[in-house]
Design an enzyme around this catalytic site. Structure first.
Site, short mmCIF file in Angstrom:
data_model
loop_
_atom_site.label_atom_id
_atom_site.label_comp_id
_atom_site.label_asym_id
_atom_site.label_seq_id
_atom_site.Cartn_x
_atom_site.Cartn_y
_atom_site.Cartn_z
N GLU A 43 0.90 -0.17 -11.10
CA GLU A 43 0.83 -0.55 -9.69
C GLU A 43 -0.57 -1.06 -9.42
O GLU A 43 -1.53 -0.62 -10.05
CB GLU A 43 1.06 0.68 -8.78
N ARG B 25 11.56 18.96 -1.85
CA ARG B 25 11.41 20.39 -1.57
C ARG B 25 10.78 20.56 -0.18
O ARG B 25 10.32 19.60 0.43
CB ARG B 25 10.47 21.01 -2.61
N LYS C 191 10.00 8.39 -10.92
CA LYS C 191 9.44 7.39 -9.97
C LYS C 191 10.09 6.03 -10.14
O LYS C 191 10.30 5.31 -9.15
CB LYS C 191 7.93 7.26 -10.14
N HIS D 122 -6.21 16.01 -6.41
CA HIS D 122 -4.78 16.08 -6.09
C HIS D 122 -4.36 17.42 -5.50
O HIS D 122 -3.18 17.70 -5.36
CB HIS D 122 -3.92 15.76 -7.32
C1 MV4 Z 1 -2.01 5.59 -5.78
C2 MV4 Z 1 -3.35 5.42 -5.39
C3 MV4 Z 1 -3.84 4.14 -5.25
N1 MV4 Z 1 -3.04 3.09 -5.50
N2 MV4 Z 1 -1.25 4.50 -6.01
C4 MV4 Z 1 -2.06 10.40 -5.82
C5 MV4 Z 1 -0.88 11.29 -5.60
C6 MV4 Z 1 0.28 10.54 -6.10
N3 MV4 Z 1 1.45 10.83 -5.35
C7 MV4 Z 1 -0.11 9.12 -5.99
N4 MV4 Z 1 -1.55 9.09 -5.86
C8 MV4 Z 1 -2.21 7.92 -5.73
N5 MV4 Z 1 -1.47 6.79 -5.94
C9 MV4 Z 1 -1.78 3.29 -5.87
N6 MV4 Z 1 -1.01 2.22 -6.12
C10 MV4 Z 1 -4.14 6.56 -5.19
C11 MV4 Z 1 -3.58 7.79 -5.39
C12 MV4 Z 1 -4.52 8.87 -5.25
C13 MV4 Z 1 -5.50 9.09 -6.26
C14 MV4 Z 1 -5.52 8.37 -7.44
C15 MV4 Z 1 -6.47 8.59 -8.43
C16 MV4 Z 1 -7.42 9.61 -8.23
C17 MV4 Z 1 -7.40 10.37 -7.08
C18 MV4 Z 1 -6.44 10.12 -6.08
C19 MV4 Z 1 -6.42 10.90 -4.92
C20 MV4 Z 1 -5.46 10.65 -3.96
C21 MV4 Z 1 -4.53 9.63 -4.12
#
Ligand code: MV4
Length: 494
Positions: A199, A290, A115, A234
Site C-alpha cells: 500500500e 470483536r 486483509k 501499535h
Molecule cells: C498504514 C499506515 C500508513 N499507510 N497503512 C497500523 C495499524 C494497522 N491496522 C495499520 N497501521 C498503519 N497502516 C498505510 N497505507 C500507518 C499505520 C500505522 C503505523 C505504521 C507503521 C508504524 C507505526 C504505525 C502507527 C500507527 C499506524
C-alpha cells in the site's frame, strides 16, 4: 439465553458479566491458576479453573471451555477481546456443540481476518482504499511495478496480520529486495501464511475507527467514530469519541461506508471498521470482528450498552433502535492504565498494587479487574484499568480526565498515568491536530522525572522507608487473612 460463560479474564470479563447480570442472565467465569482470586471469579455465579497460568494452557483451551459449558448447561459464550475472540475455528466448534457464540459468524471472521480477502469483499461497495497492489506480492519485479504506479514510500503488510503486526516501510525501490523477503518469511512464521501486499504509506495520518452493530434482520447501524491516534508501537494509549477532525458530512459518509463493509460479509454483532485518515481523505484498512478494548467511549457518547446489544443480537432479536435515533452526546475520553514504566521504555512493571484508589464522580467510569493488594500477573497483558470520562465537550472531558488521573492512586507498580497526563496537557493534543506519530515525535522519558533537590530526595527516602515498613506489616496481615478466603463458589471439573 439463561447462562453465559465469559471466556476471558480481567476487566473485560467483569464488564461483560455486569451486563449479563443486569439482563438476568447467569454468569460462568473461567480462570487460570494466577487468577484464582480475581474479581471476575468472585463476581460470577459459578467459576471453573481451566488450567495453569500461561494462556495457552488456560484461556486459549477452546475444547476444554466447550466441555465446561456442556457440564454446566451454558447456552452462550462471550469471548471478550483477545484470546479466542477472533478464532473462527473456535466459533465453529462452539456452534457445533449447540452453544451460541456471541459474535459474528465464523465466515465473517475469516473474510475480515484476511486483509486481502476483506479488500476483495468490499469491492462492490466502492469503499475508498489506499492505492496499492491488487493481490499478494511475492517477487521484486511485481513490487517494482506497483512502486512505479503508486510511488514511495510504500508499506508492506501481511494479509493474515492486522493491528500493525508484520508491517514494513520501504522508502525507495532498492529496499524491496531485502524487505519483501523478510516480510514474507516473517508472515510465514508468525501467521502460517506468507501472503503480503503493498500500500502507499501515508506517513502523517490519524487512526479513526467506526463502531458498527448488525443484527440477523438486515440492520447495519454505525455508532460513529473513535479516534485512536495516540498509540505507541501499535498499543493504543488514549482513545476518544468523537474525533476532532470529522465534519457531520464526513461522519455520515464514513459511517455508511463502515456499514457497507459489514454488509459485505453479512456481519452480525458488534464490530469495528478501521480507517486511516490523512488530509481530509479516509481509506478503509481492516475490520476487527470483536468487541474492542476502547468500546466504552462509544457507550458514553451514544448511551448504548454494546454488550447487551451483542447478547440480544445473538438471541436473534432485532436491534431496538434505528440509525436516525442515534446521536453523539458530548465527548468521551479513555486512557489505558498500564503497569508499565514510561521512564524505562514502557517496560512492563509487575508487582503488587499496595495502594489502589480509583477516581469517582459523575461522568467517570473505571473498568478494571484488580483490587488493592493484588499482584499483576506476568502472564497476560499489563493493563490495570481503563479510565473513561464523559464531558459536555472535548475541553470539558480533558479537564475531567486530568482531575480523575490526579485522584487515581496506584502505589506498588509504575503506571502510564503520568504519561497520559503529559499527553492531555500537550498543545498538539488539545488542538486536536495530533497524528499517530505523536508519542514518537513529542515524548521523551525525561519529561516525567521532574528534577528535585537533594534535601527533598533525602526526606522522601526516609518517609518512603517508614511507609514501606508499615505497608509490609499490613500486607502480612492481609496475606494471613487471605488464607481464610476459599473460592467456595468454584467448581473444579476433572
Ligand atoms: C498504514 C499506515 C500508513 N499507510 N497503512 C497500523 C495499524 C494497522 N491496522 C495499520 N497501521 C498503519 N497502516 C498505510 N497505507 C500507518 C499505520 C500505522 C503505523 C505504521 C507503521 C508504524 C507505526 C504505525 C502507527 C500507527 C499506524
Amino acid at each position: 439465553m439463561k447462562k453465559i460463560l465469559v471466556a476471558n479474564r480481567g476487566e473485560i470479563a467483569l464488564r461483560v458479566m455486569r451486563s449479563c447480570r443486569e439482563m438476568g442472565i447467569q454468569t460462568v467465569a473461567i480462570y487460570s491458576e494466577a487468577d484464582r482470586f480475581s474479581p471476575h471469579v468472585k463476581f460470577a455465579d459459578e467459576a471453573v479453573c481451566v488450567g495453569p497460568s500461561p494462556s495457552n494452557q488456560s484461556y486459549l483451551k477452546g475444547d476444554r471451555i466447550i466441555e465446561i459449558c456442556k457440564e454446566l448447561g451454558v447456552d452462550g459464550i462471550h469471548p471478550g477481546y483477545g484470546f479466542l475472540s477472533e478464532n473462527a475455528d473456535f466459533a465453529r466448534a462452539v456452534a457445533r456443540a449447540g452453544i451460541i457464540f456471541i459474535g459474528p459468524s465464523p465466515e465473517a471472521m475469516e473474510i475480515m481476518g484476511d486483509k486481502l480477502s476483506s479488500k476483495a469483499a468490499v469491492k462492490k461497495y466502492k469503499i475508498p482504499l489506499v492505492p496499492g497492489s491488487e493481490g499478494a506480492i511475492d517477487n521484486v519485479p511485481q513490487a517494482l511495478k506497483v512502486g512505479k504506479e503508486i510511488g514511495f514510500p510504500i508499506i508492506i503488510k501481511a494479509s493474515a496480520g492486522g493491528g500493525g503486526k508484520g508491517m514494513r516501510i520501504v522508502e525507495k525501490a532498492d529496499e524491496f529486495e531485502e524487505n519483501l523477503k523478510r516480510a514474507v518469511s516473517e508472515a510465514e512464521s508468525a501467521f502460517g501464511d506468507g501472503s503480503v501486499f503493498l500500500e502507499k504509506y501515508l506517513r502523517i495520518s490519524k487512526h479513526i475507527e467506526i463502531q458498527v452493530l448488525c443484527d440477523t434482520h438486515g440492520n447495519y447501524l454505525y455508532l460513529f467514530e473513535r479516534e485512536c491516534s495516540i498509540q505507541r508501537r501499535h498499543q493504543k494509549v488514549i482513545e476518544e469519541a468523537p474525533s476532532s477532525v470529522l465534519t457531520p458530512e464526513l461522519r455520515k459518509k464514513m459511517g455508511e461506508h463502515a456499514a457497507n463493509v459489514a454488509r459485505s460479509c453479512n456481519y452480525t454483532g458488534a464490530g469495528t471498521v478501521e480507517f486511516i485518515y490523512a488530509d481530509g481523505e479516509y481509506y478503509f484498512l481492516e475490520m476487527n470482528t470483536r468487541l474492542q478494548v476502547e468500546h466504552p467511549v462509544t457507550e458514553m457518547v451514544t448511551g448504548v450498552d454494546l454488550v447487551k446489544e451483542q447478547i440480544k443480537i445473538a438471541r436473534g432479536e432485532a436491534i431496538s433502535f434505528q440509525q436516525e435515533g442515534l446521536a453523539i452526546n458530548g465527548h468521551a475520553i479513555e486512557v489505558r492504565v498500564y503497569a508499565e514504566d514510561p521512564a524505562n521504555n514502557f517496560l512492563p512493571d509487575i508487582g503488587t498494587l499496595q495502594v489502589y484508589k480509583k477516581p469517582t464522580g459523575p461522568g467517570v467510569r473505571v473498568d478494571d479487574g484488580f483490587e488493592e493488594g493484588m499482584s499483576i500477573p506476568i502472564y497476560y497483558d499489563p493493563m490495570i484499568a481503563k479510565l473513561v470520562v464523559h464531558g459536555q465537550n472535548r475541553a470539558d472531558a480533558i479537564a475531567k480526565m486530568k482531575k480523575a488521573i490526579d485522584e487515581y492512586r496506584i502505589i506498588g507498580v509504575e503506571t502510564t498515568l503520568d504519561f497520559c497526563q503529559f499527553v492531555l496537557a500537550h498543545e498538539e493534543f488539545t488542538s486536536g491536530r495530533f497524528n499517530t506519530g505523536f508519542v514518537k515525535d513529542h515524548f521523551k522519558p525525561e519529561y516525567l522525572t521532574a528534577p528535585v533537590s537533594k534535601e527533598f530526595e533525602e526526606i522522601a527516602a526516609i518517609i518512603a522507608a517508614v511507609a514501606l515498613q508499615q505497608k509490609e506489616n499490613e500486607l502480612i496481615n492481609a496475606a494471613a487473612a487471605d488464607k481464610k478466603f476459599s473460592p467456595w463458589k468454584s467448581r473444579l471439573i476433572e
